[in-house]
Enzyme design. Structure first.
Site, PDB file in Angstrom:
ATOM      1  N   ARG A 176      48.950  -7.508  17.096  1.00 22.21           N
ATOM      2  CA  ARG A 176      49.536  -7.332  18.452  1.00 22.21           C
ATOM      3  C   ARG A 176      48.468  -6.569  19.174  1.00 22.21           C
ATOM      4  O   ARG A 176      47.824  -5.660  18.561  1.00 22.21           O
ATOM      5  CB  ARG A 176      50.767  -6.243  18.239  1.00 22.21           C
ATOM      6  CG  ARG A 176      51.919  -6.744  17.326  1.00 22.21           C
ATOM      7  CD  ARG A 176      53.295  -6.101  17.533  1.00 22.21           C
ATOM      8  NE  ARG A 176      52.827  -4.601  17.397  1.00 22.21           N
ATOM      9  CZ  ARG A 176      53.113  -3.684  18.142  1.00 22.21           C
ATOM     10  NH1 ARG A 176      53.728  -4.109  19.322  1.00 22.21           N
ATOM     11  NH2 ARG A 176      52.874  -2.406  17.974  1.00 22.21           N
ATOM     12  N   ARG A 180      50.857  -1.720  28.251  1.00 26.14           N
ATOM     13  CA  ARG A 180      52.059  -0.707  28.853  1.00 26.14           C
ATOM     14  C   ARG A 180      52.151  -0.887  30.601  1.00 26.14           C
ATOM     15  O   ARG A 180      50.988  -0.965  30.978  1.00 26.14           O
ATOM     16  CB  ARG A 180      51.552   0.606  28.756  1.00 26.14           C
ATOM     17  CG  ARG A 180      51.987   1.209  27.542  1.00 26.14           C
ATOM     18  CD  ARG A 180      52.106   2.957  27.655  1.00 26.14           C
ATOM     19  NE  ARG A 180      51.685   3.306  26.116  1.00 26.14           N
ATOM     20  CZ  ARG A 180      51.291   4.358  26.053  1.00 26.14           C
ATOM     21  NH1 ARG A 180      50.612   5.093  26.814  1.00 26.14           N
ATOM     22  NH2 ARG A 180      51.205   4.675  24.755  1.00 26.14           N
ATOM     23  N   ARG A 254      34.881   1.773   4.206  1.00 25.58           N
ATOM     24  CA  ARG A 254      33.828   1.901   5.400  1.00 25.58           C
ATOM     25  C   ARG A 254      33.515   3.370   5.691  1.00 25.58           C
ATOM     26  O   ARG A 254      34.452   4.200   5.188  1.00 25.58           O
ATOM     27  CB  ARG A 254      34.630   1.346   6.747  1.00 25.58           C
ATOM     28  CG  ARG A 254      34.506  -0.129   6.707  1.00 25.58           C
ATOM     29  CD  ARG A 254      33.487  -1.037   7.100  1.00 25.58           C
ATOM     30  NE  ARG A 254      33.112  -0.781   8.218  1.00 25.58           N
ATOM     31  CZ  ARG A 254      31.539  -1.227   8.639  1.00 25.58           C
ATOM     32  NH1 ARG A 254      31.016  -1.953   7.829  1.00 25.58           N
ATOM     33  NH2 ARG A 254      31.108  -1.107   9.962  1.00 25.58           N
ATOM     34  N   ARG A 285      31.817   5.695  19.685  1.00 24.59           N
ATOM     35  CA  ARG A 285      32.298   6.657  20.543  1.00 24.59           C
ATOM     36  C   ARG A 285      31.700   8.039  20.462  1.00 24.59           C
ATOM     37  O   ARG A 285      30.592   8.220  19.927  1.00 24.59           O
ATOM     38  CB  ARG A 285      33.761   7.355  19.783  1.00 24.59           C
ATOM     39  CG  ARG A 285      34.737   6.475  19.502  1.00 24.59           C
ATOM     40  CD  ARG A 285      35.981   6.736  18.878  1.00 24.59           C
ATOM     41  NE  ARG A 285      36.222   7.855  17.767  1.00 24.59           N
ATOM     42  CZ  ARG A 285      37.428   8.468  17.651  1.00 24.59           C
ATOM     43  NH1 ARG A 285      38.205   8.173  18.261  1.00 24.59           N
ATOM     44  NH2 ARG A 285      37.270   9.134  16.587  1.00 24.59           N
ATOM     45  N   GLU A 310      29.567   8.781  17.051  1.00 25.08           N
ATOM     46  CA  GLU A 310      30.161   8.232  15.950  1.00 25.08           C
ATOM     47  C   GLU A 310      29.389   6.687  15.608  1.00 25.08           C
ATOM     48  O   GLU A 310      29.661   5.991  16.383  1.00 25.08           O
ATOM     49  CB  GLU A 310      31.438   8.096  15.958  1.00 25.08           C
ATOM     50  CG  GLU A 310      32.249   9.400  16.165  1.00 25.08           C
ATOM     51  CD  GLU A 310      33.776   9.134  16.048  1.00 25.08           C
ATOM     52  OE1 GLU A 310      34.488  10.153  15.800  1.00 25.08           O
ATOM     53  OE2 GLU A 310      34.341   8.106  16.034  1.00 25.08           O
ATOM     54  N   TYR A 358      44.808   4.155   3.667  1.00 27.47           N
ATOM     55  CA  TYR A 358      44.627   5.008   4.981  1.00 27.47           C
ATOM     56  C   TYR A 358      45.720   5.771   5.126  1.00 27.47           C
ATOM     57  O   TYR A 358      46.841   5.049   5.549  1.00 27.47           O
ATOM     58  CB  TYR A 358      44.017   4.280   6.239  1.00 27.47           C
ATOM     59  CG  TYR A 358      43.911   5.013   7.351  1.00 27.47           C
ATOM     60  CD1 TYR A 358      42.782   5.843   7.374  1.00 27.47           C
ATOM     61  CD2 TYR A 358      44.898   5.430   8.494  1.00 27.47           C
ATOM     62  CE1 TYR A 358      42.574   6.855   8.377  1.00 27.47           C
ATOM     63  CE2 TYR A 358      44.791   6.379   9.160  1.00 27.47           C
ATOM     64  CZ  TYR A 358      43.632   6.974   9.384  1.00 27.47           C
ATOM     65  OH  TYR A 358      43.518   7.984  10.407  1.00 27.47           O
ATOM     66  N   ASP A 360      47.283   8.734   8.186  1.00 30.58           N
ATOM     67  CA  ASP A 360      47.372   9.777   9.130  1.00 30.58           C
ATOM     68  C   ASP A 360      47.776  11.009   8.528  1.00 30.58           C
ATOM     69  O   ASP A 360      48.397  11.043   7.510  1.00 30.58           O
ATOM     70  CB  ASP A 360      47.952   9.469  10.290  1.00 30.58           C
ATOM     71  CG  ASP A 360      47.175   8.450  11.361  1.00 30.58           C
ATOM     72  OD1 ASP A 360      46.107   8.548  11.666  1.00 30.58           O
ATOM     73  OD2 ASP A 360      47.867   7.693  12.179  1.00 30.58           O
TER      74      ASP A 360
HETATM   75  C1  FAD Z   1      37.008   9.677  10.593  1.00 25.20           C
HETATM   76  C2  FAD Z   1      38.450   9.902  10.474  1.00 25.20           C
HETATM   77  C3  FAD Z   1      39.394  10.387  11.606  1.00 25.20           C
HETATM   78  C4  FAD Z   1      40.779  10.660  11.381  1.00 25.20           C
HETATM   79  N1  FAD Z   1      41.371  10.970  12.301  1.00 25.20           N
HETATM   80  C5  FAD Z   1      42.702  11.294  12.291  1.00 25.20           C
HETATM   81  C6  FAD Z   1      43.442  11.469  13.468  1.00 25.20           C
HETATM   82  O1  FAD Z   1      42.921  11.384  14.694  1.00 25.20           O
HETATM   83  N2  FAD Z   1      44.717  11.970  13.167  1.00 25.20           N
HETATM   84  C7  FAD Z   1      45.372  11.591  11.803  1.00 25.20           C
HETATM   85  O2  FAD Z   1      46.680  12.110  11.804  1.00 25.20           O
HETATM   86  N3  FAD Z   1      44.910  11.410  10.952  1.00 25.20           N
HETATM   87  C8  FAD Z   1      43.321  11.157  10.997  1.00 25.20           C
HETATM   88  N4  FAD Z   1      42.672  10.737   9.840  1.00 25.20           N
HETATM   89  C9  FAD Z   1      43.154  10.947   8.563  1.00 25.20           C
HETATM   90  C10 FAD Z   1      43.159  12.381   7.830  1.00 25.20           C
HETATM   91  O3  FAD Z   1      41.767  12.604   7.795  1.00 25.20           O
HETATM   92  C11 FAD Z   1      43.965  12.157   6.538  1.00 25.20           C
HETATM   93  O4  FAD Z   1      45.112  12.071   6.781  1.00 25.20           O
HETATM   94  C12 FAD Z   1      43.671  13.492   5.834  1.00 25.20           C
HETATM   95  O5  FAD Z   1      42.578  13.909   5.461  1.00 25.20           O
HETATM   96  C13 FAD Z   1      44.188  13.135   4.406  1.00 25.20           C
HETATM   97  O6  FAD Z   1      44.166  14.441   3.497  1.00 25.20           O
HETATM   98  P1  FAD Z   1      43.757  14.139   1.969  1.00 25.20           P
HETATM   99  O7  FAD Z   1      44.127  15.496   1.507  1.00 25.20           O
HETATM  100  O8  FAD Z   1      44.343  12.970   1.303  1.00 25.20           O
HETATM  101  O9  FAD Z   1      42.203  13.547   1.958  1.00 25.20           O
HETATM  102  P2  FAD Z   1      40.844  14.681   2.226  1.00 25.20           P
HETATM  103  O10 FAD Z   1      41.180  15.249   3.455  1.00 25.20           O
HETATM  104  O11 FAD Z   1      39.858  13.699   2.220  1.00 25.20           O
HETATM  105  O12 FAD Z   1      40.831  15.718   0.948  1.00 25.20           O
HETATM  106  C14 FAD Z   1      40.571  15.236  -0.409  1.00 25.20           C
HETATM  107  C15 FAD Z   1      39.583  16.495  -0.855  1.00 25.20           C
HETATM  108  O13 FAD Z   1      39.363  15.935  -2.464  1.00 25.20           O
HETATM  109  C16 FAD Z   1      38.138  16.611  -2.593  1.00 25.20           C
HETATM  110  N5  FAD Z   1      37.499  16.074  -3.696  1.00 25.20           N
HETATM  111  C17 FAD Z   1      37.160  14.645  -4.023  1.00 25.20           C
HETATM  112  N6  FAD Z   1      36.713  14.439  -5.219  1.00 25.20           N
HETATM  113  C18 FAD Z   1      36.667  15.804  -5.822  1.00 25.20           C
HETATM  114  C19 FAD Z   1      36.301  16.182  -7.001  1.00 25.20           C
HETATM  115  N7  FAD Z   1      35.727  15.217  -7.694  1.00 25.20           N
HETATM  116  N8  FAD Z   1      36.272  17.439  -7.558  1.00 25.20           N
HETATM  117  C20 FAD Z   1      36.802  18.252  -6.540  1.00 25.20           C
HETATM  118  N9  FAD Z   1      37.142  17.480  -5.191  1.00 25.20           N
HETATM  119  C21 FAD Z   1      37.327  16.686  -4.785  1.00 25.20           C
HETATM  120  C22 FAD Z   1      37.161  16.074  -1.196  1.00 25.20           C
HETATM  121  O14 FAD Z   1      36.075  17.059  -1.304  1.00 25.20           O
HETATM  122  C23 FAD Z   1      38.176  16.537  -0.171  1.00 25.20           C
HETATM  123  O15 FAD Z   1      38.108  17.902   0.287  1.00 25.20           O
HETATM  124  C24 FAD Z   1      41.222  10.260  10.118  1.00 25.20           C
HETATM  125  C25 FAD Z   1      40.314  10.080   8.882  1.00 25.20           C
HETATM  126  C26 FAD Z   1      39.064   9.787   9.096  1.00 25.20           C
HETATM  127  C27 FAD Z   1      38.170   9.333   7.907  1.00 25.20           C
END
Ligand code: FAD
Length: 374
Positions: A176, A180, A254, A285, A310, A358, A360
């Site tokens: 989609r 707006r 990616r 961006r 970026e 993925y 948020d």
């Molecule tokens: C480029 C980008 C932009 C984004 N922008 C938005 C946004 O605007 N709004 C939004 O709502 N969400 C956004 N997100 C999504 C957001 O980043 C995620 O929802 C959030 O980070 C998820 O948290 P997490 O704990 O799952 O992962 P993460 O934040 O990645 O945490 C995982 C952690 O595990 C650690 N880890 C991995 N392997 C090991 C290991 N072997 N030993 C010890 N530690 C380890 C890593 O170092 C990391 O600190 C974006 C994501 C990306 C990639």
């Protein structure tokens, strides 16, 4: 030694919220992270007094009141509203596609005129298909939105994002393209949005207050690999395939490369997010970080600014895994790993890396708040 209730691998939002909830319930947690800081991808680095989103711009948005109230109970959020601008060869357009965009594109001033223009261009594209289904992303986007918006705001931007031509990308990527018919540049439809006042690190610090944490500690290269010695349960937020030593092969991602520069001026582009939609610029961006947290005169009170360009890139070993590649092959592989994960009793796989999904920020938080087992 008394064991911890949980060893939590990863101090991103999943791990940090889990630790916070567990602590509320009287459980003892140890959080480890391989990075030199806590917070995962929401971590910000202070440069020139500005919180720089080191792993990409993070804008919090949700319609879930429970999630919004929860994060605001840790740190209050500001009123930042995401209203990105698109720059196509120097022409500026508001996003998401709304009456401002249509005025800038065609000079139309009423919803009626804008609708007529879009319908006319959609009909042209449908005529060219002559009754057959769109075969690729380009054909799909043309029948959904017409040639002008596709050419200036979608085509080359999408090609930079995916590293492939729109005619070589599958049609299903774009299901989609919402438009707006009002003058409203607010990117998100959610009820609540903002940035933690003082930055995301404040949120993480608040969540992990009173929790034992170790940075620079890689689960796979530390004594914590034998986690049963240290804790009753493991919460694993690292990559799913790595946990199983890549036994079925590696999952693909990616990634995004950031070029961050300090500029000797208070206001570089007048907005936090500017998308570059032409192929003339190799980046997708430019983020100007101060605009997430500084408004009005505050922008000028801080004499310098920090921007990040970026670049969307193919993932290679050693890079940051950002976006799962949800094609058939990777979905199949991830499913095989998930079946293995289900057999690991006493291990909770959570977050974007361990679920190969993925997310948020708000859905990650919602997921942890709803976990029954903590
Ligand atoms: C480029 C980008 C932009 C984004 N922008 C938005 C946004 O605007 N709004 C939004 O709502 N969400 C956004 N997100 C999504 C957001 O980043 C995620 O929802 C959030 O980070 C998820 O948290 P997490 O704990 O799952 O992962 P993460 O934040 O990645 O945490 C995982 C952690 O595990 C650690 N880890 C991995 N392997 C090991 C290991 N072997 N030993 C010890 N530690 C380890 C890593 O170092 C990391 O600190 C974006 C994501 C990306 C990639």
């Amino acid at each position: 030694m008394n064991k911890y209730d949980y060893l939590i691998v990863g101090s991103g939002l999943f791990g940090a919220i889990f630790a916070n909830r567990a602590k509320q319930k009287g459980k003892k947690c140890l959080v480890i992270d391989k990075r030199p800081h806590l917070g995962g991808n929401v971590y910000c680095e202070k440069i020139e007094g500005i919180n720089v989103h080191k792993y990409g711009a993070h804008i919090f948005h949700t319609s879930n009141k429970e999630v919004w109230d929860f994060v605001n109970s840790i740190v209050p959020f500001n009123r930042y509203t995401n209203s990105p601008i698109a720059n196509y060869k120097g022409e500026l357009y508001n996003l998401p596609f709304n009456m401002n965009t249509f005025y800038q594109m065609w000079g139309v001033t009423t919803p009626e005129e804008a609708k007529a223009k879009i319908e006319e261009q959609k009909a042209e594209a449908a005529k060219r298909l002559n009754g057959r289904e769109p075969q690729n992303l380009e054909e799909q986007a043309l029948v959904l939105i017409g040639k002008d918006i596709f050419k200036k705001l979608i085509k080359e931007y999408t090609e930079k994002q995916w590293g492939r031509k729109c005619t070589e990308l599958p049609a299903f990527i774009i299901k989609r393209l919402p438009v707006r018919m009002v003058f409203d540049n607010n990117y998100f439809n959610d009820k609540y949005q903002g940035i933690p006042i003082g930055g995301y690190n404040k949120l993480i610090e608040g969540l992990l207050e009173g929790v034992d944490c170790l940075t620079d500690t890689d689960f796979f290269n530390s004594e914590y690999r034998d986690w049963q010695k240290y804790a009753n349960k493991l919460v694993y937020c690292g990559p799913l395939d790595q946990y199983f030593d890549y036994k079925y092969g590696k999952l693909n991602w990616r990634t995004v490369r950031f070029e961050t520069e300090t500029k000797d001026c208070p206001n570089y582009q007048g907005n936090a997010v500017v998308n570059y939609t032409s192929r003339e610029e190799p980046y997708t961006r430019i983020i100007e970080h101060k605009h997430f947290e500084m408004f009005g005169q505050e922008v000028y009170d801080c004499p310098k600014t920090v921007i990040s360009k970026e670049y969307s890139s193919e993932y290679k070993d050693g890079m940051e895994p950002y976006y799962p590649v949800n094609d058939e092959q990777n979905n199949f592989l991830a499913e095989q790993y998930r079946k293995l994960a289900e057999q690991e009793s006493d291990v909770i796989f959570g977050g974007r890396l361990a679920e190969y999904k993925y997310y948020d920020m708000a859905p990650v938080i919602e997921k942890v708040l709803n976990l029954k087992m903590i």
